[in-house]
Design a protein around this motif. Structure first.
Motif, mmCIF file in Angstrom:
data_model
loop_
_atom_site.group_PDB
_atom_site.id
_atom_site.type_symbol
_atom_site.label_atom_id
_atom_site.label_comp_id
_atom_site.label_asym_id
_atom_site.label_seq_id
_atom_site.Cartn_x
_atom_site.Cartn_y
_atom_site.Cartn_z
ATOM 1 N N TYR A 202 -14.528 -5.008 -2.194
ATOM 2 C CA TYR A 202 -13.139 -5.029 -1.903
ATOM 3 C C TYR A 202 -12.214 -4.520 -2.890
ATOM 4 C CZ TYR A 202 -13.666 -6.681 2.951
ATOM 5 O OH TYR A 202 -14.078 -6.874 4.409
ATOM 6 N N SER A 203 -11.445 -3.615 -2.797
ATOM 7 C CA SER A 203 -10.244 -3.371 -3.703
ATOM 8 C C SER A 203 -9.280 -4.361 -3.679
ATOM 9 C CB SER A 203 -9.672 -1.901 -3.278
ATOM 10 O OG SER A 203 -8.724 -2.419 -2.193
ATOM 11 N N PRO A 204 -8.624 -4.475 -4.834
ATOM 12 C CA PRO A 204 -7.429 -5.457 -4.999
ATOM 13 C C PRO A 204 -6.644 -5.026 -3.731
ATOM 14 C CG PRO A 204 -7.681 -4.259 -7.036
ATOM 15 C CD PRO A 204 -8.631 -3.668 -6.060
ATOM 16 N N ALA A 205 -5.986 -6.155 -3.364
ATOM 17 C CA ALA A 205 -4.999 -6.015 -2.218
ATOM 18 C C ALA A 205 -3.663 -5.005 -2.664
ATOM 19 C CB ALA A 205 -4.595 -7.417 -1.815
ATOM 20 N N PHE A 206 -3.310 -4.240 -1.574
ATOM 21 C CA PHE A 206 -2.125 -3.359 -1.593
ATOM 22 C C PHE A 206 -1.174 -3.503 -0.587
ATOM 23 C CE2 PHE A 206 -5.467 -0.708 0.258
ATOM 24 C CZ PHE A 206 -4.779 0.068 1.522
ATOM 25 N N VAL A 207 -0.140 -3.183 -0.883
ATOM 26 C CA VAL A 207 1.082 -3.099 -0.130
ATOM 27 C C VAL A 207 1.458 -1.528 0.022
ATOM 28 C CG1 VAL A 207 2.023 -5.356 -0.308
ATOM 29 C CG2 VAL A 207 2.983 -3.179 -1.660
ATOM 30 N N ILE A 208 1.996 -1.070 1.140
ATOM 31 C CA ILE A 208 2.394 0.268 1.312
ATOM 32 C C ILE A 208 4.035 0.360 1.236
ATOM 33 C CG2 ILE A 208 2.537 2.320 2.998
ATOM 34 C CD1 ILE A 208 -0.026 1.392 3.981
ATOM 35 N N ALA A 209 4.491 1.043 0.202
ATOM 36 C CA ALA A 209 6.156 1.122 0.182
ATOM 37 C C ALA A 209 6.598 1.880 1.300
ATOM 38 C CB ALA A 209 6.317 2.014 -1.061
ATOM 39 N N PRO A 210 7.681 1.271 1.815
ATOM 40 C CA PRO A 210 8.628 1.856 2.911
ATOM 41 C C PRO A 210 8.864 3.247 2.464
ATOM 42 C CG PRO A 210 10.079 0.166 1.799
ATOM 43 C CD PRO A 210 8.622 0.103 1.368
#
Length: 593
Positions: A474-482
């Motif tokens: 798995y890749s590192p966790a990420f968020v999606i910018a608004p």
């Protein structure tokens, strides 16, 4: 029987460490060609490190990769091999330090060790509207001495999946995949532990048919029983959404000495899951909650209230009382209008549906005492539901009803059982209203969600060995910018014409036309001062439509001027001008003496 040797999927060596694809962030137009050119040699891969997706500045947390005690000898071997690569031991490939560079100080190395021990920060990815794009790149090699690259001819396909991270009530991390069952889009569904493991084989393929096609036992009856048993599982027929990964061109792979794959990481989607609308929170805003009761106007909470002009016929002109400070019934008319708006707009109490019918029946069980022409109490009562439905048409919609209903004397106080039943009926109407306007949840609509991606390669059968699916870490966790957050790309420049240049204005011919109905044209042709005072201009009697043409740059100039006026006004409250508006001078283009 011949057995497959293991295949390793990882980020391209010299670009990033670990067994997950490297996620690059690019803003150039032809970024795929630029990345492929950089992957050709070690120097280019080192240069691509500057394009790696960066950690979120406000989000913190750890990735989903396993940590803690070693789970197997294979894991120990893999960790030692990765360490040897970092330290330059035999078998490891280490990129040279760039020219002019130096080894990081001991404090930086210590911080890196601590970061590795506690987990990597959460990455932040951006959306295409922010002119930032993300590319996942990886290489596939054989887990044999020397780690040669796999033959591209063995590859049947490659892709990546994006999974959402959640935690259950016990704090355990769960993963969800974006699932489809045939032609039906199911949305986010939990990934089973068996499919989330690192083992290879078709049982762990995102495609349902591949998962069900296990190696045959040679016994047709037994094969059919196994397939039926597997198909009976709840998630057996769910297909997980796959983003295709493409094999790099042969010349790139040959120059790099590696079998490389790349794929675009999606950060936005128009897909909507069936039945995926957000649920109404009955516990937080149900009929028994304090917030729901406090939101209701007094009569709907069971409180007694006065009514304007008791005993008089209810006509549309009475609504003007709410705007007359000298009228003694102004306050009661405002409360009545608020009651009607809450019923009609928020709860759709007068709509054509079962919940509204149930609410209206309950309201009709409340008797409003009558009043005579002098406003004094009179014998009898009228159903509250019928009166409120008629009052909504008259006061809110401006309709005239014949015969006009009479305004009752007052709204009575309600007992506790009636108040509770009324709150329950109102809540049912609100839930129906919520379901109608809340929409359906999209794939990336949750602004607080965190995701991980995982890549896979499907290998063709070899001899007696069946086809199989190999997964990366798995890749590192990420968020999606608004979408409204700046992505770092320079702003788009929109040149405006000079409105003081008369010769330029002559060239700005209309390039857009509006078809204006007669009623709107009559309104616009009236005196602007009358419009500001809320006076409707007299009907001219002409029923002609109009076609009005304008010039878009001039419309843009008008909008720009109005925008600056309102920005300055609102800056008195928000103090935002220093952040949202940056004006810098630049020399006028063109020659001069």
């Amino acid at each position: 029987m011949v057995k497959h040797h293991e295949v390793i999927l990882s980020a391209p060596r010299d670009l990033a460490d670990g067994g997950a694809p490297a996620i690059l962030q690019r803003s150039d137009d032809d970024f795929i060609a630029a990345v492929l050119a950089g992957l050709r040699d070690a120097g280019g891969r080192v240069a691509l490190r500057a394009s790696l997706a960066r950690a979120a500045s406000v989000a913190s947390g750890t990735d989903s990769r396993p940590s803690g005690r070693l789970t197997s000898g294979r894991e120990l071997f893999n960790r030692l091999r990765r360490a040897s690569g970092k330290l330059g031991l035999a078998g490891g490939r280490v990129a040279p330090v760039p020219a002019g560079g130096s080894q990081p100080p001991a404090q930086t190395l210590l911080a890196g060790v601590r970061s590795a021990a506690t987990g990597e920060p959460v990455l932040k990815l951006f959306q295409p509207i922010q002119r930032q794009f993300h590319l996942a790149v990886m290489e596939a090699r054989c887990d044999t001495p020397g780690q040669p690259r796999i033959d591209p001819q063995r590859v049947d396909g490659a892709g990546l999946v994006i999974r959402r991270l959640l935690r259950d009530a016990a704090g355990r991390e769960l993963k969800q995949g974006w699932m489809r069952a045939g032609d039906s889009l199911k949305g986010w569904a939990r990934i089973a532990a068996t499919a989330d493991g690192a083992a290879s084989g078709n049982r762990h393929d995102p495609d349902a048919l591949r998962r069900l096609s296990r190696p045959t036992t040679g016994q047709p009856v037994l094969d059919d029983e196994v397939r039926l048993l597997l198909a009976a599982q709840a998630d057996a027929l769910l297909d997980e959404a796959v983003v295709p990964m493409f094999l790099a061109p042969p010349d790139v792979c040959e120059a790099a000495g590696a079998t490389l794959f790349y794929g675009l990481v999606p950060t936005t989607s128009s897909e909507r899951a069936e039945g995926g609308a957000p649920l109404f929170d009955e516990q937080a805003f149900g009929p028994a909650s304090a917030d729901f009761k406090a939101h209701l106007v007094g009569p709907l909470r069971g409180l007694a209230d006065s009514l304007p002009r008791p005993g008089h016929s209810l006509t549309p002109d009475l609504a003007a009382i709410a705007g007359n400070p000298s009228d003694s019934d102004q306050s009661s008319m405002k409360r009545l209008l608020l009651l009607l708006r809450q019923l009609a707009v928020e709860f759709d109490a007068f709509g054509d549906n079962a919940e509204a019918d149930a609410l209206l029946a309950l309201l009709n069980g409340i008797g409003l005492p009558l009043a005579d022409a002098d406003g004094k109490p009179a014998p009898g009562s009228s159903p509250a539901g019928d009166f409120l439905a008629a009052a909504s048409r008259i006061l809110l919609d401006g309709e005239s009803i014949s015969p006009a209903p009479t305004v009752p004397a007052a709204w009575p106080a309600l007992d506790n059982p009636t108040s509770a039943a009324l709150a329950t009926a109102l809540s049912a109407c609100l839930q129906r209203r919520f379901d109608a306007v809340s929409g359906v949840a999209g794939r990336f609509d949750d602004p607080e969600a965190r995701y991980v991606l995982r890549a896979f390669v499907r290998l063709k059968p070899e001899g007696h060995c069946p086809e199989r699916t190999v997964w990366s870490d798995y890749s590192p966790a990420f968020v999606i910018a608004p979408w409204y957050e700046g992505g770092g790309a320079p702003p788009v420049q929109v040149p405006l014409p000079d409105p003081s240049d008369r010769e330029m204005l002559k060239k700005l011919v209309p390039n857009i036309a509006f078809t204006v109905p007669a009623s709107l044209q009559s309104l616009l042709a009236g005196d602007p001062l009358d419009l500001m005072e809320g006076k409707k201009p007299a009907d001219s009697g002409l029923k002609l439509g109009w076609i009005c043409s304008f010039n878009i740059p001039i419309i843009t100039i008008c909008a720009f001027i109005v925008l600056n006026i309102f920005l300055s006004l609102f800056d008195l409250f928000f103090r935002w001008m220093m952040f949202i508006k940056i004006c810098i001078p630049f020399p006028k283009k063109g020659g001069g003496e």
